[in-house]
Design a protein around this motif. Structure first.
Motif, PDB file in Angstrom:
ATOM      1  N   VAL A   1       7.099   2.215   1.512  1.00  0.00           N
ATOM      2  CA  VAL A   1       5.702   1.957   1.837  1.00  0.00           C
ATOM      3  C   VAL A   1       5.610   1.618   3.313  1.00  0.00           C
ATOM      4  N   ILE A   2       4.715   2.323   3.994  1.00  0.00           N
ATOM      5  CA  ILE A   2       4.513   2.158   5.429  1.00  0.00           C
ATOM      6  C   ILE A   2       3.101   1.615   5.636  1.00  0.00           C
ATOM      7  N   ASP A   3       2.992   0.565   6.450  1.00  0.00           N
ATOM      8  CA  ASP A   3       1.682  -0.055   6.658  1.00  0.00           C
ATOM      9  C   ASP A   3       0.842   0.730   7.660  1.00  0.00           C
ATOM     10  N   ARG A   4      -0.345   0.249   7.929  1.00  0.00           N
ATOM     11  CA  ARG A   4      -1.298   0.938   8.796  1.00  0.00           C
ATOM     12  C   ARG A   4      -0.818   1.044  10.246  1.00  0.00           C
ATOM     13  N   GLU A   5       0.133   0.212  10.621  1.00  0.00           N
ATOM     14  CA  GLU A   5       0.679   0.243  11.984  1.00  0.00           C
ATOM     15  C   GLU A   5       1.914   1.128  12.094  1.00  0.00           C
ATOM     16  N   GLY A   6       2.311   1.742  10.970  1.00  0.00           N
ATOM     17  CA  GLY A   6       3.485   2.615  10.977  1.00  0.00           C
ATOM     18  C   GLY A   6       4.799   1.881  10.779  1.00  0.00           C
ATOM     19  N   ILE A   7       4.733   0.666  10.251  1.00  0.00           N
ATOM     20  CA  ILE A   7       5.923  -0.161  10.026  1.00  0.00           C
ATOM     21  C   ILE A   7       6.338  -0.053   8.558  1.00  0.00           C
ATOM     22  N   LEU A   8       7.638   0.142   8.343  1.00  0.00           N
ATOM     23  CA  LEU A   8       8.184   0.234   6.989  1.00  0.00           C
ATOM     24  C   LEU A   8       8.187  -1.161   6.360  1.00  0.00           C
ATOM     25  N   ARG A   9       7.442  -1.329   5.283  1.00  0.00           N
ATOM     26  CA  ARG A   9       7.279  -2.650   4.661  1.00  0.00           C
ATOM     27  C   ARG A   9       7.996  -2.816   3.331  1.00  0.00           C
ATOM     28  N   SER A  10       8.337  -1.720   2.681  1.00  0.00           N
ATOM     29  CA  SER A  10       8.941  -1.846   1.358  1.00  0.00           C
ATOM     30  C   SER A  10       9.797  -0.628   1.053  1.00  0.00           C
ATOM     31  N   ARG A  11      10.918  -0.871   0.402  1.00  0.00           N
ATOM     32  CA  ARG A  11      11.777   0.199  -0.119  1.00  0.00           C
ATOM     33  C   ARG A  11      12.115  -0.206  -1.543  1.00  0.00           C
ATOM     34  N   THR A  12      11.766   0.652  -2.496  1.00  0.00           N
ATOM     35  CA  THR A  12      11.938   0.308  -3.902  1.00  0.00           C
ATOM     36  C   THR A  12      12.552   1.472  -4.649  1.00  0.00           C
ATOM     37  N   ARG A  13      13.558   1.176  -5.433  1.00  0.00           N
ATOM     38  CA  ARG A  13      14.165   2.172  -6.314  1.00  0.00           C
ATOM     39  C   ARG A  13      13.676   1.910  -7.732  1.00  0.00           C
ATOM     40  N   GLY A  14      13.266   2.965  -8.404  1.00  0.00           N
ATOM     41  CA  GLY A  14      12.801   2.830  -9.779  1.00  0.00           C
ATOM     42  C   GLY A  14      11.338   3.207  -9.901  1.00  0.00           C
ATOM     43  N   SER A  15      10.884   3.257 -11.121  1.00  0.00           N
ATOM     44  CA  SER A  15       9.511   3.679 -11.420  1.00  0.00           C
ATOM     45  C   SER A  15       8.500   2.683 -10.892  1.00  0.00           C
ATOM     46  N   LYS A  16       7.401   3.221 -10.392  1.00  0.00           N
ATOM     47  CA  LYS A  16       6.309   2.402  -9.899  1.00  0.00           C
ATOM     48  C   LYS A  16       5.279   2.234 -11.013  1.00  0.00           C
ATOM     49  N   THR A  17       4.922   0.977 -11.254  1.00  0.00           N
ATOM     50  CA  THR A  17       3.953   0.640 -12.286  1.00  0.00           C
ATOM     51  C   THR A  17       2.794  -0.111 -11.631  1.00  0.00           C
ATOM     52  N   ARG A  18       1.799  -0.473 -12.394  1.00  0.00           N
ATOM     53  CA  ARG A  18       0.653  -1.193 -11.836  1.00  0.00           C
ATOM     54  C   ARG A  18       1.065  -2.461 -11.091  1.00  0.00           C
ATOM     55  N   PRO A  19       1.962  -3.286 -11.624  1.00  0.00           N
ATOM     56  CA  PRO A  19       2.372  -4.482 -10.866  1.00  0.00           C
ATOM     57  C   PRO A  19       3.044  -4.134  -9.518  1.00  0.00           C
ATOM     58  N   TYR A  20       3.784  -3.026  -9.467  1.00  0.00           N
ATOM     59  CA  TYR A  20       4.397  -2.601  -8.201  1.00  0.00           C
ATOM     60  C   TYR A  20       3.313  -2.362  -7.148  1.00  0.00           C
ATOM     61  N   PHE A  21       2.289  -1.590  -7.513  1.00  0.00           N
ATOM     62  CA  PHE A  21       1.220  -1.274  -6.561  1.00  0.00           C
ATOM     63  C   PHE A  21       0.468  -2.535  -6.150  1.00  0.00           C
ATOM     64  N   ALA A  22       0.245  -3.446  -7.112  1.00  0.00           N
ATOM     65  CA  ALA A  22      -0.452  -4.695  -6.807  1.00  0.00           C
ATOM     66  C   ALA A  22       0.339  -5.534  -5.807  1.00  0.00           C
ATOM     67  N   GLU A  23       1.637  -5.525  -5.915  1.00  0.00           N
ATOM     68  CA  GLU A  23       2.470  -6.347  -5.039  1.00  0.00           C
ATOM     69  C   GLU A  23       2.750  -5.689  -3.683  1.00  0.00           C
ATOM     70  N   HIS A  24       3.035  -4.387  -3.681  1.00  0.00           N
ATOM     71  CA  HIS A  24       3.519  -3.734  -2.460  1.00  0.00           C
ATOM     72  C   HIS A  24       2.478  -2.943  -1.679  1.00  0.00           C
ATOM     73  N   VAL A  25       1.418  -2.486  -2.330  1.00  0.00           N
ATOM     74  CA  VAL A  25       0.473  -1.608  -1.653  1.00  0.00           C
ATOM     75  C   VAL A  25      -0.894  -2.256  -1.439  1.00  0.00           C
ATOM     76  N   LEU A  26      -1.444  -2.853  -2.472  1.00  0.00           N
ATOM     77  CA  LEU A  26      -2.790  -3.416  -2.352  1.00  0.00           C
ATOM     78  C   LEU A  26      -2.932  -4.406  -1.182  1.00  0.00           C
ATOM     79  N   PRO A  27      -1.986  -5.327  -0.969  1.00  0.00           N
ATOM     80  CA  PRO A  27      -2.147  -6.240   0.172  1.00  0.00           C
ATOM     81  C   PRO A  27      -2.222  -5.491   1.510  1.00  0.00           C
ATOM     82  N   LEU A  28      -1.503  -4.398   1.649  1.00  0.00           N
ATOM     83  CA  LEU A  28      -1.544  -3.635   2.895  1.00  0.00           C
ATOM     84  C   LEU A  28      -2.864  -2.881   3.034  1.00  0.00           C
ATOM     85  N   LEU A  29      -3.434  -2.433   1.923  1.00  0.00           N
ATOM     86  CA  LEU A  29      -4.719  -1.752   1.972  1.00  0.00           C
ATOM     87  C   LEU A  29      -5.839  -2.724   2.355  1.00  0.00           C
TER      88      LEU A  29
END
Length: 168
Positions: free
Chosen positions: A137-165
């Protein structure tokens, strides 16, 4: 006994070669600028990760043979559809052999996700293959914020993507 020694020597040679290969591979470091990623999507549209500043981008390494990828693809599609208008982008990188391009392209087409084959990329600072699925996951400034191995579920998006959005 001679066979055992030969086998042990072969294992050491393979291990040394693998560690040299891993050391030479590009490394995507968290909290650093995202590695280069540039190419042409299955749709024919050109993309360049450096031109996607201002958006939150998930780069997902995918294989059409991966059961965990099949499990997560619906979750990814749903989140992408719900948040694309907020500046969320996805680039799915298929790591299958080029002979299996049709499999990757077909699955991503069914789910409406933008993708490209790793071997078709014009430029990449990521490794050629990761265990699938692996997401960055890369933030709006182009900085790598997260690297995750495994399936992405709703809690994954809530934790890793929504705060950046939610940050502008």
């Amino acid at each position: 006994m001679k066979t055992l020694k030969t086998l042990a020597a072969l294992v050491l040679i393979v291990a040394a070669a693998a560690s040299t290969e891993l050391a030479a591979a590009p490394v995507a470091e968290l909290d650093e600028p995202a590695p280069a990623l540039k190419g042409r999507l299955f749709s024919g549209q050109a993309f360049d990760l450096t031109q996607m500043r201002g958006k939150v981008v998930l780069v997902n390494f995918y294989s059409s043979y991966c059961s965990f990828c099949a499990y997560e693809i619906g979750n990814l599609e749903t989140f992408y559809e719900q948040h694309h208008d907020e500046g969320f982008e996805v680039i799915v990188v298929g790591i299958d052999s080029l002979e299996d391009r049709h499999r990757v392209e077909r699955m991503l087409g069914i789910y409406g996700l933008p993708g490209v084959m790793a071997d078709d990329l014009e430029q990449s600072g990521f490794e050629r293959k990761y265990p699938t699925p692996t997401a960055f996951v890369i933030d709006r400034e182009g900085i790598l914020r997260s690297r995750t191995r495994g399936s992405k579920t709703r809690p994954y998006f809530a934790e890793h993507v929504l705060p950046l959005l939610r940050t502008q």
